[in-house]
Design a protein around this motif. Structure first.
Motif, short mmCIF file in Angstrom:
data_model
loop_
_atom_site.label_atom_id
_atom_site.label_comp_id
_atom_site.label_asym_id
_atom_site.label_seq_id
_atom_site.Cartn_x
_atom_site.Cartn_y
_atom_site.Cartn_z
N THR A 28 0.83 -1.21 0.00
CA THR A 28 0.00 0.00 0.00
C THR A 28 0.86 1.26 0.00
OG1 THR A 28 -1.62 -1.21 1.29
CG2 THR A 28 -1.91 1.17 1.17
N GLY A 29 0.70 2.06 -1.02
CA GLY A 29 1.45 3.31 -1.09
C GLY A 29 2.79 3.20 -1.80
N LEU A 34 -0.04 3.09 -9.41
CA LEU A 34 -1.17 3.22 -8.49
C LEU A 34 -2.16 2.08 -8.64
CD1 LEU A 34 -1.87 7.05 -8.77
CD2 LEU A 34 -0.54 5.83 -7.06
N GLU A 35 -2.37 1.65 -9.88
CA GLU A 35 -3.37 0.60 -10.13
C GLU A 35 -2.99 -0.69 -9.39
OE1 GLU A 35 -2.08 2.66 -12.27
OE2 GLU A 35 -3.80 3.67 -13.16
N ASP A 37 -1.00 -0.88 -6.68
CA ASP A 37 -1.20 -0.58 -5.27
C ASP A 37 -2.60 -0.96 -4.82
OD1 ASP A 37 1.03 1.61 -4.92
OD2 ASP A 37 -0.32 1.72 -3.17
N ILE A 38 -3.54 -0.50 -5.65
CA ILE A 38 -4.95 -0.69 -5.33
C ILE A 38 -5.32 -2.17 -5.43
CG2 ILE A 38 -7.28 -0.14 -6.12
CD1 ILE A 38 -6.10 2.66 -6.91
N ILE B 63 -1.59 10.60 -2.24
CA ILE B 63 -0.64 9.48 -2.28
C ILE B 63 0.38 9.58 -1.14
CG2 ILE B 63 0.85 10.57 -4.08
CD1 ILE B 63 0.25 6.98 -4.34
N ALA B 66 -1.20 8.62 2.11
CA ALA B 66 -1.34 7.18 2.35
C ALA B 66 -0.17 6.63 3.17
CB ALA B 66 -1.45 6.43 1.02
N LEU B 67 0.94 7.35 3.20
CA LEU B 67 2.13 6.79 3.87
C LEU B 67 2.04 6.79 5.41
CD1 LEU B 67 4.92 8.16 1.49
CD2 LEU B 67 3.82 5.92 1.46
N VAL B 93 -5.42 6.08 -2.15
CA VAL B 93 -4.62 5.85 -3.35
C VAL B 93 -5.52 5.97 -4.59
CG1 VAL B 93 -3.09 4.26 -4.57
CG2 VAL B 93 -2.98 4.41 -2.08
N GLY B 94 -6.74 5.47 -4.46
CA GLY B 94 -7.71 5.61 -5.55
C GLY B 94 -8.02 7.07 -5.84
N ALA B 96 -5.93 9.53 -5.46
CA ALA B 96 -4.78 10.03 -6.20
C ALA B 96 -4.94 9.68 -7.68
CB ALA B 96 -3.49 9.45 -5.65
N GLN B 97 -5.33 8.45 -7.92
CA GLN B 97 -5.49 8.00 -9.31
C GLN B 97 -6.54 8.83 -10.05
OE1 GLN B 97 -7.06 4.07 -9.51
NE2 GLN B 97 -6.48 3.77 -11.65
#
Ligand SMILES: [Fe+2]
Ligand SMILES: [Fe+2]
Ligand SMILES: [Fe+2]
Lengths: 251, 328
Positions: A28-29, A34-35, A37-38, B63, B66-67, B93-94, B96-97
């Motif tokens: 995560t992160g 990003l895809e 990660d998710i 993003i 998220a850390l 994170v989504g 951010a996307q």
């Protein structure tokens, strides 16, 4: 006695799911995109959920509360295969591990759909639907990366060779193997392994990767009886860091 | 998160006076009528540049945000919290996307935005440069930092740029779950042992000052741009958002039995506004310019992730993607 055989099966499944879910959540992160990660996060959530559900069945069979069992045991009391406890490494390692693991999970839950243990059979039917997506994800990425750049292919090839013996450790026979089969709880590790091997090869054959499954591999056994690598205890220490300050508290 | 604390520094772009006056007039009339501006529509360069910067900062904040919370996923106490926190951080994170996609519609590719994040050219919300020491810190973030984000995002969701507004609508729906989760975590600690309450109070004490800076410098000292307000790029003043946050959350924090570490905090009923100790804006500037407790660590994590993932991105080669992608 029947109970003990069933518990052994449930514990190793629950521990596998918990530890791989925990590991995959570490992406995560920091995933390669990003895809991904998710995707890893979402699969990790499913795994933790499966583990929770299995511990609930164990609880009905007389074991302690899921939070206590999952968050307060030591490494020697865990029954996961060693493969799942290794650090996430590079993405190729995590991807190949996910590929090996989820293909086995899929067949395991498929076989359990008509388990004589009613609760498990019911759960298996539900979980199989989720694992289908994990398998689809693994296969898609293995095929895409396994037919792409030289670097990607060689990274995946390295991880296949490294992980295959670890993956064989998933099928370490249980001392209750005969009983569990004859009681109709589960069809057994060796039947599972042969289904898994053909599914693995079906995908490998569609890539530039190679895997000699008939080679002289030395399976990484021990996890099922509580023998673990040096990686598991630190993982558990981290997982229980907060809970241990007050295991009886609500969080 | 977290578009909070955007810094609207002056930037070098084409002077407004050099824009086509007829197109400019039409553009402003559309915004006045409440119409949304879409990627292929004409827009002044200043509008495009400011929006890219704002959406990009917002995406980076998601993003990077998220850390600090992400490090608590592996330590979350119990199945329920572990699963909820994983889902929450995954949402971020989504976000951010979604936001990178919205910014891409204005012509800047995601890879370029991430490069600018890593090389320090582009900013993100200041609050994530502070460390999350304890589980209670992660609870503070989930409830009270997200609460700030919601104030900011609900305001921005009334803006004029179509793709950003639509992304924010989706984001706000998810944020409301985060708020519920975060509140539940904090309320559980509030109702817990003496030790648990102390941890939560310590977290509030640590995070309150950064939280007051979250919405950005006070209107008295921040660079104001009438035109950004007129174009519905900036939707609420920093002070107005801070006021709204205090109105909504001070009572809730007190209700749980916690105190707020600001001796000057009081509601001035005559003037109908909050009095607070003026945040340390020098610290704010120092931290946003790279010298906070965690800036280096956060960017290092991001940089390593980008480097380690490069072979994957190269292997699946998404270069052919068209950047004018309307959001669903
Ligand atoms: Fe957020
Ligand atoms: Fe968010
Ligand atoms: Fe959020």
């Amino acid at each position: 006695m029947e109970n003990q055989a069933a518990k052994e099966l449930l514990y190793k499944m629950a521990d596998d799911a918990l530890i791989i879910g925990h590991r995959n959540s570490e992406w995560t992160g920091i995933g390669p995109m990003l895809e991904e990660d998710i995707s890893f996060s979402s699969m990790a959530q499913d795994k933790i959920g499966h583990s929770w559900a299995l511990f609930k069945i164990l609880n009905k069979l007389g074991e302690n509360e899921p939070d206590i069992v999952a968050f307060t045991r030591n490494a020697e009391q865990f029954h996961n295969c060693q493969m799942v406890e290794f650090p996430i490494g590079e993405y190729n390692f995590s991807l190949v591990r996910h590929f090996f693991f989820d293909l086995a999970e899929y067949h395991r839950y498929e076989m359990l759909e008509d388990s004589s243990l009613g609760d498990l059979a019911q759960l298996a039917r539900k979980i199989k639907g989720e694992i289908k997506y994990h398998v689809l994800h693994a296969k898609t990425w293995m095929k895409n990366l396994g037919n792409s750049t030289e670097e990607a292919v060689s990274r995946l090839q390295g991880s296949l060779n490294e992980l295959y013996p670890m993956a064989l450790g998933m099928f370490e026979p249980s001392p209750f193997e005969d009983q569990i089969v004859s009681d109709g709880i589960f069809g057994g590790e060796s039947e599972l392994m042969s289904k898994w091997r053909s599914s693995v090869m079906e995908i490998i054959d569609q890539t530039q990767l190679e895997l000699n499954i008939d080679g002289d591999w030395n399976p990484l056994y021990g996890g099922r009886s509580g023998v673990h690598t040096e990686h598991l205890q630190p993982l558990l220490d981290e997982m229980s860091e907060v809970v241990r300050t007050d295991p009886a508290a609500e969080w | 998160m977290y578009g909070g604390g955007n810094v609207f520094e002056p930037m070098k772009v084409k002077e407004l006076i050099d824009e086509d006056p007829v197109l400019l007039k039409e553009f402003e009339a559309r915004i006045d009528r409440g119409e949304k501006i879409e990627p292929t529509d004409w827009m002044p360069e200043l509008y495009r540049k400011q929006l890219i910067r704002m959406i990009e900062q917002h995406a980076h904040s998601e993003i990077i945000g998220a850390l600090p919370e992400g490090t608590w996923i592996t330590r979350a106490p119990g199945f329920k919290r572990k699963m909820a926190l994983m889902a929450k951080v995954q949402d971020e994170v989504g976000h951010a996307q979604l936001l990178y996609s919205a910014a891409e519609t204005l012509g800047k590719p995601r890879e370029k935005m991430i490069d600018d994040l890593i090389n320090g050219k582009s900013k993100y919300s200041n609050i994530f440069n502070y460390p999350a020491f304890t589980w209670a810190d992660s609870c503070f973030i989930s409830w009270l930092v997200d609460a700030g984000a919601i104030v900011n995002q609900l305001a921005n969701a009334k803006g004029s740029y179509g793709p950003y507004v639509r992304a924010l609508d989706r984001i706000c729906k998810e944020e409301s779950f985060h708020l519920k989760y975060g509140h539940d975590c904090v309320a559980t600690l509030a109702a817990g042992s003496k030790q648990q309450r102390e941890w939560m109070q310590d977290a509030i004490n640590r995070w309150w000052a950064p939280m007051m800076m979250f919405f950005g410098p006070s209107d008295k000292i921040s660079v104001h741009s009438e035109v950004l307000i007129k174009w519905k790029v900036k939707m609420a003043s920093n002070d107005a958002m801070r006021e709204q946050y205090l109105d909504m959350y001070v009572p809730k924090i007190l209700e749980l039995g916690f105190t707020i570490p600001d001796p000057n905090l009081r509601r001035n009923e005559e003037e109908g506004k909050w009095e607070i100790t003026e945040p340390d804006w020098d610290e704010f500037k120092r931290v946003i310019n790279g010298d906070g407790p965690c800036n280096k660590e956060r960017l290092a994590v991001r940089r390593v992730a980008e480097e380690r993932g490069r072979w994957v991105r190269e292997a699946i080669n998404r270069k052919s993607e068209n950047y004018i992608v309307p959001l669903a």
